[in-house]
Scaffold this active site. Sequence first.
Site, PDB file in Angstrom:
ATOM      1  N   ARG A 110      16.141  28.920  21.324  1.00  0.00           N
ATOM      2  CA  ARG A 110      16.319  27.986  22.513  1.00  0.00           C
ATOM      3  C   ARG A 110      15.051  28.227  23.427  1.00  0.00           C
ATOM      4  NH1 ARG A 110      21.680  31.445  23.936  1.00  0.00           N
ATOM      5  NH2 ARG A 110      21.703  31.516  21.444  1.00  0.00           N
ATOM      6  N   LYS A 135      17.924  41.961  13.536  1.00  0.00           N
ATOM      7  CA  LYS A 135      18.875  41.641  12.713  1.00  0.00           C
ATOM      8  C   LYS A 135      19.387  42.918  11.665  1.00  0.00           C
ATOM      9  CE  LYS A 135      18.363  36.728  12.823  1.00  0.00           C
ATOM     10  NZ  LYS A 135      19.640  36.327  13.812  1.00  0.00           N
TER      11      LYS A 135
END
Length: 504
Positions: free
Chosen positions: A340, A266
Site C-alpha cells: 500500500r 515474515k
Amino acid sequence: MDFELCTLTPHAAASHDADALILLWPDAADRADPALADPLTLWARQAIADGDLAADAGQWVAAYRLPGVRARRLVLVRCGDGGARRVRQAVAGAWAALKAGGPAGTLLLQLGALPPVAVAAAVQAIAQVSYRYTTTVTEAKPRSLRRVAVGVADAAAVQTAFDEAVAIVHGQELAREWANRPANHATPTDLAEAALALKKHGIAVEVMGPKEVAKLGMGALLAVSQGSAQPLRFIVLQYRGAGKRVAPVALVGKGITFDTGGISLKPAAEMDEMKFDMSGAASVLGVFAALARLRPALNVVGLIPACENMPGGRAVKPGDVVRSFSGQTIEILNTDAEGRLILCDALAYARQRFQPSAMIDIATLTGACVIALGHVRSGLFATDDALAQALLQAGDAVGDPCWRLPLDDEYAEALKTSFADVANVGGRAAGVVTAAKFLQRFVGDTAWAHLDIAGTAWTGGKEKGATGRPVPLLVRFLQQQAASLAAKPTPPAARTRRAATRRP
Ligand code: BES
Ligand code: MN
Ligand code: ZN
C-alpha cells in the site's frame, strides 16, 4: 515462450495434418443429423452408441491412427452445453489424456460450430495447460506444444473473439513468465527492461530511478526500497489508441520483486512465494503486450513502482513516519504492509500527471484476501458502481472472476494514529478492507478500483506457479471500454480532463 499460437482453420478435421487432435463434443452433437458424417464423426457416434463416452462433461475417449483421420493421436472429449466453463474443463481433461501419450507437437483443436465465447475459452485453456516455465531450468524440456490450429465451422463468426483470446494468451504468458522468475532474475531493473522491450511494439516507456523519485517527493515508495541493495524503478507505460484529449485508463501494478516483510520480518516457511509479490506489475506488462496486438481505440497508462522489501541497517523501522507524494504523512507501524505504501505514491502520481478517467490498481496486497476469497475470485473494491460492474462482468466473461467487497468509512477508523495523518495498518479485523481504505485516501475523486490478487495470482503447493491473472479480466475490460467510447463519442466524464490538485 515459443508458443506459435494459433490459426483458425475451417472445418475438415479428419484431413488436417497434425500430431494430435482434440475433438470437442457438445451434447447437442448427440442429436445432429446422422446423414452428415465424416469418418471422425462416425467413430464418435459409435463410441457414444457403445456407451464408451458417458454423458458427463469432461468424459473422454482416445484413439491412435484411426483410419480416415490424418492426426496420429486423437482424444474425443465431451464439453456439455458448450459454455466457456465446460469447454475449459474439457480442454484440460483432454490435454491430460494427450500428455500421458507423449509430447503434443502440433495440435488440431476441433471446435466445430461452438460459439465465440467457447472458442476464446478453448484457446485460453490450451495455452494455460501447456505452459511451461523454463528460464532458470537448464534441464527443462521445451514446451511440447508448438502449434495449434483451431478448427471451426465459420471462421468469420469467431475471428474477433479468437484474436482477443490470442492477445490475452500472449499477455498472460508474459505475466506468468515474469511472476515465475525468482527474485534474483526479476529485480526492479529487470522489470524495467521487460517494460522497455515493449517499446518495439509501439508502447511508450519511461523508467525513473531513486533520484527522480526522491525529487518527486515519493517518500512512501522510497521508504520501502531503502533497505535494499537493489535500486528502485518507477516505470511508466503509455498505450495511445485514441486521440490526445481522451483521458486514459490508468493501471497501477504492485511491483515488490521480493517481500521479506522488512524489519517486520515474515516467517521462513513459504517465504520463497514472496517472489510473486510483483504479480500485479507483471499483469500490467501483460496487458500492455496484449494492447499492442489488439490496438483498441482508447488510451491506457501503466504505472509500476518496483522495489524489494528488505530488512537491513538502512531499512525503514516500525513507527517511522514518512511523507507521501500526496503530502499526507504515514506512520509505518508494520513494514510488511509495504504494498500500500508504494501504491499510494503511484496512485497519487497517476492522478496528478494523467487525470485518468479511471484508475485500477492490481496488487498481491493482503493475506486476509486469501482467507476471505481463497483462490477463485480476486477481491474487488471500487468507488464507482459502473466501474465495479464493468470489471465484474469482464472477469466473469473470461473465466477470471472477482468479487466486490465493501468500502464503508467505518473501516478507516482502524488506521487512525496520533503520530501521522494515517497509519499503514489497522488491526487483524477485515485486513483486506482496511488495506483498500488506506489506498482510497490517495485517489481523491477519480473513479478508482482496487484488485487484491493475493489469492489468484499464483497457485502454491506441488503445482506452484503464476497464473497470469488478472490479465484476461483487464484486457476484456479495456476492450469493453474501447467499445463504449466508440459508441458514445463524447461522454463528458471520460473526456474532460479535470483540474487535479497536488494536495487533496
Ligand atoms: N505481499 C503480502 C501479501 C500476501 C501475503 C500475499 C500472503 C499473498 C500471500 C503483503 O505485503 C503483506 O505482507 N501483507 C500483510 C499485511 C499486514 C502486515 C497488515 C499481510 O497480509 O499479512
Ligand atoms: Mn508485505
Ligand atoms: Zn507484499
